[in-house]
Write a protein that holds these residues in place. Sequence first.
Motif, PDB file in Angstrom:
ATOM      1  N   LEU A 167       0.838  -1.214   0.000  1.00 21.71           N
ATOM      2  CA  LEU A 167       0.000   0.000   0.000  1.00 21.71           C
ATOM      3  C   LEU A 167       0.864   1.252   0.000  1.00 21.71           C
ATOM      4  CD1 LEU A 167      -3.038  -0.709   2.343  1.00 21.71           C
ATOM      5  CD2 LEU A 167      -3.005  -0.390  -0.132  1.00 21.71           C
ATOM      6  N   ALA A 168       1.927   1.213   0.806  1.00 18.81           N
ATOM      7  CA  ALA A 168       2.810   2.381   0.876  1.00 18.81           C
ATOM      8  C   ALA A 168       3.441   2.653  -0.487  1.00 18.81           C
ATOM      9  CB  ALA A 168       3.885   2.159   1.930  1.00 18.81           C
ATOM     10  N   VAL A 169       3.937   1.592  -1.129  1.00 14.26           N
ATOM     11  CA  VAL A 169       4.585   1.762  -2.430  1.00 14.26           C
ATOM     12  C   VAL A 169       3.574   2.272  -3.457  1.00 14.26           C
ATOM     13  CG1 VAL A 169       5.670   0.529  -4.343  1.00 14.26           C
ATOM     14  CG2 VAL A 169       6.418   0.100  -2.009  1.00 14.26           C
ATOM     15  N   LEU A 170       2.388   1.689  -3.438  1.00 17.93           N
ATOM     16  CA  LEU A 170       1.370   2.113  -4.405  1.00 17.93           C
ATOM     17  C   LEU A 170       0.966   3.563  -4.170  1.00 17.93           C
ATOM     18  CD1 LEU A 170      -0.822  -1.098  -4.583  1.00 17.93           C
ATOM     19  CD2 LEU A 170       0.523  -0.098  -6.426  1.00 17.93           C
ATOM     20  N   THR A 171       0.905   3.963  -2.885  1.00 22.86           N
ATOM     21  CA  THR A 171       0.605   5.369  -2.598  1.00 22.86           C
ATOM     22  C   THR A 171       1.691   6.269  -3.179  1.00 22.86           C
ATOM     23  OG1 THR A 171      -0.339   4.588  -0.524  1.00 22.86           O
ATOM     24  CG2 THR A 171      -0.017   6.973  -0.755  1.00 22.86           C
ATOM     25  N   ALA A 172       2.935   5.845  -2.991  1.00 20.34           N
ATOM     26  CA  ALA A 172       4.039   6.639  -3.528  1.00 20.34           C
ATOM     27  C   ALA A 172       3.946   6.733  -5.050  1.00 20.34           C
ATOM     28  CB  ALA A 172       5.376   6.021  -3.115  1.00 20.34           C
ATOM     29  N   VAL A 173       3.644   5.593  -5.695  1.00 17.84           N
ATOM     30  CA  VAL A 173       3.563   5.596  -7.161  1.00 17.84           C
ATOM     31  C   VAL A 173       2.400   6.474  -7.619  1.00 17.84           C
ATOM     32  CG1 VAL A 173       3.142   4.162  -9.195  1.00 17.84           C
ATOM     33  CG2 VAL A 173       4.659   3.350  -7.395  1.00 17.84           C
ATOM     34  N   ALA A 174       1.267   6.360  -6.920  1.00 16.67           N
ATOM     35  CA  ALA A 174       0.112   7.178  -7.291  1.00 16.67           C
ATOM     36  C   ALA A 174       0.439   8.656  -7.137  1.00 16.67           C
ATOM     37  CB  ALA A 174      -1.090   6.801  -6.429  1.00 16.67           C
ATOM     38  N   THR A 175       1.148   9.000  -6.056  1.00 18.22           N
ATOM     39  CA  THR A 175       1.527  10.400  -5.838  1.00 18.22           C
ATOM     40  C   THR A 175       2.458  10.879  -6.943  1.00 18.22           C
ATOM     41  OG1 THR A 175       1.480   9.821  -3.508  1.00 18.22           O
ATOM     42  CG2 THR A 175       2.334  11.998  -4.070  1.00 18.22           C
ATOM     43  N   PHE A 176       3.393  10.017  -7.306  1.00 16.33           N
ATOM     44  CA  PHE A 176       4.317  10.337  -8.388  1.00 16.33           C
ATOM     45  C   PHE A 176       3.536  10.586  -9.678  1.00 16.33           C
ATOM     46  CE2 PHE A 176       6.904   8.493 -11.912  1.00 16.33           C
ATOM     47  CZ  PHE A 176       7.868   9.487 -11.972  1.00 16.33           C
ATOM     48  N   GLY A 177       2.552   9.700  -9.951  1.00 15.17           N
ATOM     49  CA  GLY A 177       1.729   9.877 -11.145  1.00 15.17           C
ATOM     50  C   GLY A 177       0.969  11.193 -11.111  1.00 15.17           C
ATOM     51  N   LEU A 178       0.427  11.506  -9.934  1.00 14.20           N
ATOM     52  CA  LEU A 178      -0.323  12.759  -9.782  1.00 14.20           C
ATOM     53  C   LEU A 178       0.601  13.947 -10.018  1.00 14.20           C
ATOM     54  CD1 LEU A 178      -3.053  14.011  -8.961  1.00 14.20           C
ATOM     55  CD2 LEU A 178      -2.197  14.079  -6.614  1.00 14.20           C
ATOM     56  N   ALA A 179       1.810  13.870  -9.444  1.00 14.71           N
ATOM     57  CA  ALA A 179       2.768  14.963  -9.614  1.00 14.71           C
ATOM     58  C   ALA A 179       3.092  15.151 -11.096  1.00 14.71           C
ATOM     59  CB  ALA A 179       4.044  14.675  -8.819  1.00 14.71           C
ATOM     60  N   LEU A 180       3.298  14.039 -11.824  1.00 11.53           N
ATOM     61  CA  LEU A 180       3.580  14.135 -13.256  1.00 11.53           C
ATOM     62  C   LEU A 180       2.402  14.763 -13.986  1.00 11.53           C
ATOM     63  CD1 LEU A 180       5.275  10.894 -14.672  1.00 11.53           C
ATOM     64  CD2 LEU A 180       6.274  13.153 -14.364  1.00 11.53           C
ATOM     65  N   ALA A 181       1.193  14.337 -13.588  1.00 12.76           N
ATOM     66  CA  ALA A 181       0.005  14.854 -14.267  1.00 12.76           C
ATOM     67  C   ALA A 181      -0.141  16.354 -14.045  1.00 12.76           C
ATOM     68  CB  ALA A 181      -1.236  14.117 -13.773  1.00 12.76           C
ATOM     69  N   ILE A 182       0.185  16.796 -12.825  1.00  8.52           N
ATOM     70  CA  ILE A 182       0.056  18.234 -12.536  1.00  8.52           C
ATOM     71  C   ILE A 182       1.161  19.017 -13.229  1.00  8.52           C
ATOM     72  CG2 ILE A 182       0.182  19.976 -10.714  1.00  8.52           C
ATOM     73  CD1 ILE A 182      -1.208  17.918  -8.872  1.00  8.52           C
ATOM     74  N   ALA A 183       2.395  18.530 -13.078  1.00  5.77           N
ATOM     75  CA  ALA A 183       3.522  19.225 -13.708  1.00  5.77           C
ATOM     76  C   ALA A 183       3.351  19.243 -15.227  1.00  5.77           C
ATOM     77  CB  ALA A 183       4.839  18.552 -13.329  1.00  5.77           C
ATOM     78  N   GLY A 184       2.749  18.188 -15.751  1.00  9.18           N
ATOM     79  CA  GLY A 184       2.662  18.074 -17.205  1.00  9.18           C
ATOM     80  C   GLY A 184       1.333  18.520 -17.770  1.00  9.18           C
ATOM     81  N   ARG A 185       0.562  19.281 -17.026  1.00 11.91           N
ATOM     82  CA  ARG A 185      -0.730  19.733 -17.592  1.00 11.91           C
ATOM     83  C   ARG A 185      -0.420  20.620 -18.799  1.00 11.91           C
ATOM     84  NH1 ARG A 185       0.888  22.498 -13.549  1.00 11.91           N
ATOM     85  NH2 ARG A 185       0.723  24.779 -13.458  1.00 11.91           N
ATOM     86  N   GLY A 186      -1.196  20.445 -19.818  1.00 15.66           N
ATOM     87  CA  GLY A 186      -0.898  21.187 -21.046  1.00 15.66           C
ATOM     88  C   GLY A 186       0.094  20.446 -21.911  1.00 15.66           C
ATOM     89  N   ASP A 187       0.664  19.372 -21.390  1.00 19.01           N
ATOM     90  CA  ASP A 187       1.581  18.552 -22.187  1.00 19.01           C
ATOM     91  C   ASP A 187       1.027  17.140 -22.221  1.00 19.01           C
ATOM     92  OD1 ASP A 187       4.608  18.645 -23.283  1.00 19.01           O
ATOM     93  OD2 ASP A 187       4.227  16.686 -22.377  1.00 19.01           O
ATOM     94  N   ILE A 188       1.499  16.385 -23.171  1.00 24.71           N
ATOM     95  CA  ILE A 188       1.035  15.014 -23.315  1.00 24.71           C
ATOM     96  C   ILE A 188       1.470  14.163 -22.113  1.00 24.71           C
ATOM     97  CG2 ILE A 188       2.988  14.028 -24.537  1.00 24.71           C
ATOM     98  CD1 ILE A 188       0.685  13.269 -26.645  1.00 24.71           C
ATOM     99  N   LEU A 189       2.454  14.686 -21.373  1.00 27.18           N
ATOM    100  CA  LEU A 189       2.931  13.990 -20.182  1.00 27.18           C
ATOM    101  C   LEU A 189       1.803  13.741 -19.189  1.00 27.18           C
ATOM    102  CD1 LEU A 189       5.375  12.974 -18.486  1.00 27.18           C
ATOM    103  CD2 LEU A 189       5.619  15.293 -17.638  1.00 27.18           C
ATOM    104  N   ALA A 190       0.809  14.646 -19.162  1.00 30.10           N
ATOM    105  CA  ALA A 190      -0.300  14.504 -18.222  1.00 30.10           C
ATOM    106  C   ALA A 190      -1.027  13.181 -18.416  1.00 30.10           C
ATOM    107  CB  ALA A 190      -1.266  15.670 -18.387  1.00 30.10           C
ATOM    108  N   VAL A 191      -1.111  12.735 -19.667  1.00 32.43           N
ATOM    109  CA  VAL A 191      -1.794  11.466 -19.948  1.00 32.43           C
ATOM    110  C   VAL A 191      -1.076  10.327 -19.222  1.00 32.43           C
ATOM    111  CG1 VAL A 191      -2.508   9.869 -21.753  1.00 32.43           C
ATOM    112  CG2 VAL A 191      -2.496  12.331 -22.203  1.00 32.43           C
ATOM    113  N   HIS A 192       0.241  10.338 -19.290  1.00 29.67           N
ATOM    114  CA  HIS A 192       0.991   9.266 -18.641  1.00 29.67           C
ATOM    115  C   HIS A 192       0.954   9.398 -17.125  1.00 29.67           C
ATOM    116  CE1 HIS A 192       3.468   7.506 -22.166  1.00 29.67           C
ATOM    117  NE2 HIS A 192       2.291   6.956 -22.021  1.00 29.67           N
ATOM    118  N   GLY A 193       0.976  10.646 -16.627  1.00 31.09           N
ATOM    119  CA  GLY A 193       0.817  10.847 -15.191  1.00 31.09           C
ATOM    120  C   GLY A 193      -0.491  10.216 -14.720  1.00 31.09           C
ATOM    121  N   GLY A 194      -1.560  10.491 -15.478  1.00 30.54           N
ATOM    122  CA  GLY A 194      -2.862   9.931 -15.139  1.00 30.54           C
ATOM    123  C   GLY A 194      -2.862   8.411 -15.221  1.00 30.54           C
ATOM    124  N   LEU A 195      -2.213   7.886 -16.236  1.00 34.76           N
ATOM    125  CA  LEU A 195      -2.159   6.429 -16.416  1.00 34.76           C
ATOM    126  C   LEU A 195      -1.446   5.755 -15.237  1.00 34.76           C
ATOM    127  CD1 LEU A 195      -2.558   3.997 -18.456  1.00 34.76           C
ATOM    128  CD2 LEU A 195      -0.213   4.423 -19.145  1.00 34.76           C
TER     129      LEU A 195
END
Lengths: 550, 55, 246
Positions: A14-42
């Motif tokens: 659970l801890a690792v998955l939380t970290a990965v989800a947070t990382f994904g969220l961070a990518l999605a936020i940092a990459g808004r307006g870029d195609i990177l957001a799609v992968h952050g969301g994924l």
Amino acid sequence: MISELTRGERRLALAVLTAVATFGLALAIAGRGDILAVHGGLIMASAVILMFFVIAGFYAPEPGEERLAQYYDTPTKAGVVLAMIWGVIGMGVGDWVAWLLVYPDMTFDAAWASFGRLRPVHTSGVIFGFGGNALIATSFHVLQRTSRARLPDQFSPWFVLVGYNLFCLIAASGYLLGITQSKEYAEPEWYADLWLVVVWVVYFSIYLRTLMRRQEPHIYVANWYYMAFILVVAILHIVNNLAVPISFGSAKSYSAFSGVQDAMTQWWYGHNAVAFFLTAGFLGMMYYYLPKRAGRPVFSYRMSILGFWGITFMYMWAGSHHLHYTALPQWVQTLGMTFSIMLIVPSWMAAANALLTLNGAWHKVRDDATLRFMMLAAVFYGLSTFEGSFMSIRAVNSLSHYTDWTVGHVHAGALGWVALITFGSIYAVVPWVWKRPAMYSNKLVEVHFWLSLAGTLVYVFAMWNSGIIQGLMWRTYNEGGTLAYSFIDSLVAMRPYYIARAIGGLLFVIGAVVGLYNVWMTIREASAERADAPDAPVVPALARSLQAGE
Amino acid sequence: MIDHDTLVAFSKSYGLFYLMAMAITVVAYTFWPSNKERFEEAAKSIIDDEDTPCR
Amino acid sequence: MFGIHQKLERNAIGFVVAIIVVSSIGGFMEIAPLFTIDETVEEAPDMRVYTPLELAGRNIYIREGCYACHSQMIRTLRDEVERYGPYSLAVESKYDHPMLWGSKRTGPDLARIGGKYSDAWHVAHLINPRDVVPESIMPAYRWLAETPLKVNDLSDHLAAQRVVGVPYTDEMIANATADAYGQAMPDGPFAAGVTARYGEATNVRAFDGKPERVSEMDALVAYLQVLGRLTDAAHQQTASTEGAKP
């Protein structure tokens, strides 16, 4: 599967998955307006779905101490199924793009459906999706048996397997979206590359921790090959993917290398991806499952050792044969050619060793399609390594380079060697880990074998023809001393061979689908049997008796 | 700066001995008589191992 | 000696180190000297960097996977030089991060495609290759002409390129977006800045034939039209060694 994890491991998951989800969220936020957001969301979505899965099983009873008296094979089972699914996808896309070269308008005016974006889905799908999952699954299986030790814990193998497939998913979806570094076989962008490094470190640590707890004094040679695969792929991956992202909110990065240095680095990577991903790892498979299935020890253990050091040392020099007659300094080209030719020695040692192991077991090869898969793989390994050394000769390469001959050579290795040894190993390992006397249908294994052989031969012969014709047309002069054919002339001449190639590929894909069905039905039988007799004692002897190949 | 000539000189001297030493080491290790038994044991070990870990 | 190897083998870490050492030698010996031997990359004082528009076009070329079917490396063979032009020099791709030499010619080599065809030909060809080359098996890229080019992050692109060693100036980085507009809008206010920063020889044209906007088609055609034209070094080299090559 969650019930196999201890309570502590479930918390860790659970801890690792939380970290990965947070990382994904961070990518999605940092990459808004870029195609990177799609992968952050994924990434985030994948982690969240898995979290539900873990939470649902969180309060299931813990596994008892008795688990330590068994090998831990559930990750192997999952890996085998994933490998077969990726295999069907990757090979299917491959055949689709083969047809695109015959009917170029089948792209529906969609960017994602054009040849250039689909082709890496094919290459990554088969190399990383199919090959990589098969390597991870079998390596866990072989490592435990040869070390006579259980995997060190229940969480890290899942981390490797799931994390690796997340990488594959990011890679494949990225190509469709137009995210690529353009480095062949290293197309995923910087964030996917970093993630793979994390996964790989854990993979390696599993290997080391299990080896350290091993009960056999000697490390069996298959593990040498698996270890070389893990280590050298790490080196290659890290060096070749050194890059500077344009920002942390963008998927785009620029390679640290340029021009001639980049070309050398790329083909040092590219050729050794062949050597250590597609050769060393699969030799590990061969050196375990082939003797095991034949019921005979490997013909010469010494030869396998010599071959190991030969391959480990010499392959790393060979990459520059991809750059004959280019702007790469000639001394590097010559070095690459020299070592490529010498490579025939360790390569043929391995091929000969495999075939000589079968001496005295040829009746089994005749009757058992699984063993025949492995035998044929060794034959194709010998043939394609010979062809590879031959094509690395400068004069030959001047004709073959840039043509379909290269494509034919790669597929002689990829279909004939990598896929056949994998199918053979999978047919050996599936009944074993699911504790069945045999596959669901031996007849279907037989069908798969002949489809694979026919498909490979049609493919390779088509590409030999087209490649050599193409190469010759490009360099043919007419009597007036000018070039006889335009480029388009050579393209038109390719069409019949492209059709033949696509048909050969289709046969191979159908074979893979048959294989997936057979694996699936074997699993269904296994679970049906377990449902019928939930308390029946497991009989490992049943699985073992089959290994003798009867 | 390293140029092509220094590289060639290095390869032809140190590089040559290094390569030979490495090749000899591997071959000697492989064919060392006392290793023979271990290797044969290892080759056989996978055929008749049991399907449970040693504890 | 063999006691050592046995220990090495018993100790998994030692074995790991041995694999790393043995396998690293080849790559190190072949790659490291390429950075230190001066003769590896020729001198070409006239070599210029890509303009922001050309760089964006190059990124589209990468995105669409054009490199899978088109090489950008003419080998030192007579038929290649006669078919495509002077053989490629290392210096010509020294600002290519990464290089796009390619490995397969399902389509022809593009190292010297720049200036060989008109902009209009390229646009028509990309919209539907079979309109201009009936036998072609290249995919059609119709949407490029309708997709506006993303220009707002071009300064970041140039800055990252500078980090990996491409000599973009502060001025180039600051004006990246304006220069992208300028190069594709010859009559607009930003056109003069492009030639001032990247040289008089830079192509400043409405590449897709529509000067009022900047599309992905503009960028890709601008890139294709500069291939082989960043420096004249290859033509000079061929002139001086004419006849010496087989």
